[in-house]
Design a protein around this motif. Structure first.
Motif, PDB file in Angstrom:
ATOM      1  N   GLY A 147       0.851  -1.646  -0.133  1.00  0.00           N
ATOM      2  CA  GLY A 147       0.016   0.034  -0.190  1.00  0.00           C
ATOM      3  C   GLY A 147       1.213   0.949   0.171  1.00  0.00           C
ATOM      4  O   GLY A 147      -0.187   1.754  -0.394  1.00  0.00           O
ATOM      5  N   SER A 148       2.052   1.102   0.719  1.00  0.00           N
ATOM      6  CA  SER A 148       2.551   1.877   0.678  1.00  0.00           C
ATOM      7  C   SER A 148       3.455   2.734  -0.583  1.00  0.00           C
ATOM      8  O   SER A 148       3.603   3.599  -0.638  1.00  0.00           O
ATOM      9  N   ASN A 149       3.893   1.797  -1.030  1.00  0.00           N
ATOM     10  CA  ASN A 149       4.028   2.120  -3.043  1.00  0.00           C
ATOM     11  C   ASN A 149       3.381   2.429  -3.924  1.00  0.00           C
ATOM     12  O   ASN A 149       4.191   3.605  -4.817  1.00  0.00           O
ATOM     13  N   SER A 150       2.401   1.926  -3.697  1.00  0.00           N
ATOM     14  CA  SER A 150       1.462   2.852  -4.504  1.00  0.00           C
ATOM     15  C   SER A 150       1.298   3.979  -3.891  1.00  0.00           C
ATOM     16  O   SER A 150       0.511   4.685  -4.687  1.00  0.00           O
ATOM     17  N   GLU A 151       0.723   4.149  -2.370  1.00  0.00           N
ATOM     18  CA  GLU A 151       0.979   5.730  -2.649  1.00  0.00           C
ATOM     19  C   GLU A 151       2.191   6.721  -2.651  1.00  0.00           C
ATOM     20  O   GLU A 151       1.548   7.548  -3.970  1.00  0.00           O
ATOM     21  N   SER A 152       2.996   5.720  -3.227  1.00  0.00           N
ATOM     22  CA  SER A 152       3.979   6.206  -3.258  1.00  0.00           C
ATOM     23  C   SER A 152       4.122   6.748  -4.934  1.00  0.00           C
ATOM     24  O   SER A 152       4.346   7.820  -5.034  1.00  0.00           O
ATOM     25  N   MET A 211       1.105   6.762  -6.191  1.00  0.00           N
ATOM     26  CA  MET A 211       0.318   7.666  -6.772  1.00  0.00           C
ATOM     27  C   MET A 211       0.820   9.748  -6.729  1.00  0.00           C
ATOM     28  O   MET A 211       0.678  10.068  -7.403  1.00  0.00           O
ATOM     29  N   GLN A 212       2.031   9.781  -5.616  1.00  0.00           N
ATOM     30  CA  GLN A 212       2.043  11.062  -5.325  1.00  0.00           C
ATOM     31  C   GLN A 212       3.219  11.435  -6.409  1.00  0.00           C
ATOM     32  O   GLN A 212       3.099  12.504  -6.956  1.00  0.00           O
ATOM     33  N   GLN A 252       0.833  12.421  -9.168  1.00  0.00           N
ATOM     34  CA  GLN A 252       0.434  13.698  -9.226  1.00  0.00           C
ATOM     35  C   GLN A 252       1.005  14.741  -9.545  1.00  0.00           C
ATOM     36  O   GLN A 252       0.996  15.868 -10.431  1.00  0.00           O
ATOM     37  N   SER A 280      -4.532  14.211  -3.503  1.00  0.00           N
ATOM     38  CA  SER A 280      -5.494  13.894  -2.297  1.00  0.00           C
ATOM     39  C   SER A 280      -6.719  14.597  -1.514  1.00  0.00           C
ATOM     40  O   SER A 280      -6.232  15.641  -1.783  1.00  0.00           O
TER      41      SER A 280
END
Length: 409
Positions: free
Chosen positions: A2-7, A9-10, A13, A135
Motif C-alpha cells: 500500500g505504501s508503494n502504491s501511495e508513493s 500515486m504521489q 500527481q 489527496s
C-alpha cells in the motif's frame, strides 16, 4: 504494498502538476489575446456596434459550446486527449484570425474567435485535472495552483500587441494579425506538450481502481447530472457560485476596453488594464484554495462576494476616473477568483466520480454560456445607459447567490 502504491500515486500527481502548470502558462498566453485584442479587432473589422457585440461574445460562446464535448471526450479517452485537442482547436482559431485581422474579414473573424474559445474551455478544465490524483486534503490547493499559474500567461496575452508590432515590421502584418500569429504558436505548443508529456493520464489513473463498472453514455451522464443538480444542494450551490462570478466578471471585463477607448485610452492602456484585472483573477488563487482546505467552501465564497461588491461599487461611483477603473478591475478579478475556486472545489467533490469529467465539462460550458449571454447583453446596456449603470445591474446579480449562502449557513 500500500505504501508503494501511495508513493507511486504521489509521483504521478507531481508529474501531472508540472505538466499542467507549464502548459497552463504557455496556453493562456494565446487565450489571453482574445479578451482585449479580439474585442478591439471586432470593433475595427465590423464597424457596427451590434455586430461587434456579437463578435466580442464569440470566444466565450465557443468555450461554452466546446466545454461539454471536451468534458465527454475526457470521460471517454482521458485528460490527455481532451486537453491536447482543446488547445489544438484554439490554435486553429487563432491562426484563422491572422488573415481575418490582416484583410478585415468578418466571417473568419467570427470563426476564429469562436474556435479560440476552446483554449478557455481547456484552461478551465485543467484546474479539474489537477484534482484527479490529489489527496482529499490538498484538492483545493492543487486546483488553485493551476488557476494561479495562469497569471503569467494571461497577463502577457493581452499585451501581445507589443511584440506584434515588432513582428509586423518584419512581416508586413498588422499589429492584430501579428499578435494572433504569436497566440497560435503558443496554443499549438500547449497542445503538443500535453499530448507528449501528460502520461500516465491522471483521470484514467485515478479511475483505474474503480473502472470495472461500465462508463455511462453521454446522454445518460447528462440525465444523471441534471438529477444530481435537483437533489444535491452542494452541486447547486457550487454551480451557482461559478455561474454568478463568471457572468459578472465577463460582462464588466468585456465592456471595459470599449469604455476605456471611448475615454481616449490607447491599445496599450487597454492591455495594461486587462492585464491588471487578470492578475487579480489569479494572484491570490492559492489563498482561496488554502481557505477551502482549511475552513470549508463557504468562507471563501463570502470573501468573494464582498470583494465583488466593492469592485462594482467603485466602478459605479467613479466610472470616468481611470485609476479607479483599474482598481475596480483588479478587485473584480480577485472576487471572481475566490468564488470560482471555492465553487469549483465544492462542485468537484459533490459529483459522483464516474460522472465527474462530464459534469465538470458541463458546468464550465454553462459558465461560459452565462458569460457569453452577459457579455452580449452588456453591449446594448452600455450603449443605452452607462458603465456605472452596468456595474449596478451586475451588483443585483450577486443577490441570489448571497441569499443562497446565508440560508445554507
Amino acid at each position: 504494498m500500500g505504501s508503494n502504491s501511495e508513493s507511486a500515486m504521489q509521483n504521478f500527481q507531481r508529474r501531472t502538476m508540472i505538466v499542467l502548470l507549464v502548459t497552463q502558462i504557455v496556453g493562456t498566453i494565446g487565450v489571453g489575446a482574445a479578451p482585449s485584442l479580439g474585442i478591439l479587432l471586432a470593433s475595427e473589422v465590423t464597424q457596427n456596434e451590434a455586430w461587434a457585440g456579437l463578435a466580442r461574445t464569440a470566444s466565450t460562446l465557443g468555450a461554452a459550446l466546446l466545454g461539454i464535448p471536451l468534458g465527454n471526450l475526457a470521460a471517454r479517452k482521458g485528460r490527455r486527449v481532451a486537453l491536447s485537442s482543446g488547445w489544438l482547436i484554439g490554435a486553429i482559431g487563432s491562426a484563422i484570425l491572422v488573415p481575418a485581422a490582416q484583410f478585415s474579414l468578418t466571417v473568419p473573424l467570427f470563426a476564429g474567435l469562436l474556435l479560440i474559445g476552446s483554449g478557455s474551455a481547456v484552461s478551465l478544465q485543467s484546474r479539474f485535472a489537477a484534482t484527479d490524483l490529489a489527496s482529499p486534503q490538498r484538492k483545493g490547493r492543487s486546483l488553485s495552483l493551476v488557476v494561479w499559474v495562469g497569471t503569467i500567461g494571461s497577463v502577457l496575452g493581452p499585451n501581445l500587441g507589443v511584440p506584434g508590432r515588432v513582428v509586423g515590421t518584419h512581416t508586413g502584418l498588422t499589429v492584430y494579425a501579428s499578435a494572433f500569429l504569436i497566440a497560435a504558436a503558443c496554443l499549438g505548443l500547449a497542445s503538443l506538450l500535453i499530448f507528449v508529456l501528460l502520461r500516465p493520464d491522471p483521470l484514467l489513473t485515478a479511475r483505474a481502481g474503480t473502472a470495472a463498472a461500465e462508463q455511462p453514455r453521454p446522454k445518460h451522464r447528462i440525465r444523471v447530472l441534471t438529477s444530481g443538480l435537483r437533489t444535491s444542494t452542494r452541486q447547486r450551490q457550487g454551480m451557482l457560485a461559478i455561474l454568478t462570478a463568471q457572468a459578472i466578471m465577463v460582462a464588466i471585463m468585456t465592456m471595459t476596453p470599449v469604455h476605456v477607448v471611448h475615454h481616449g485610452g490607447t491599445i496599450e492602456l487597454v492591455g495594461i488594464t486587462i492585464s491588471m484585472h487578470i492578475l487579480g483573477m489569479y494572484l491570490l488563487a492559492p489563498v482561496a484554495g488554502w481557505m477551502v482546505d482549511r475552513f470549508g467552501y463557504h468562507a471563501p465564497m463570502f470573501v468573494g462576494i464582498a470583494i465583488l461588491t466593492a469592485s462594482l461599487l467603485i466602478g459605479a461611483i467613479y466610472p470616468d476616473y481611470m485609476p479607479a477603473i483599474v482598481a475596480s478591475l483588479i478587485l473584480l478579478g480577485l472576487g471572481w477568483s475566490f468564488m470560482n475556486v471555492a465553487g469549483s472545489a465544492l462542485f468537484a467533490t459533490a459529483v459522483e466520480p464516474d460522472l465527474r469529467a462530464s459534469a465538470q465539462g458541463g458546468v464550465d460550458a454553462m459558465a461560459n454560456l452565462s458569460g457569453a449571454i452577459a457579455a452580449f447583453i452588456a453591449g446594448p446596456l452600455l450603449a443605452v445607459s452607462s458603465f456605472a449603470a452596468l456595474c449596478l445591474i451586475a451588483l443585483a446579480v450577486l443577490v441570489p447567490v448571497t441569499v443562497s449562502l446565508v440560508r445554507r449557513r
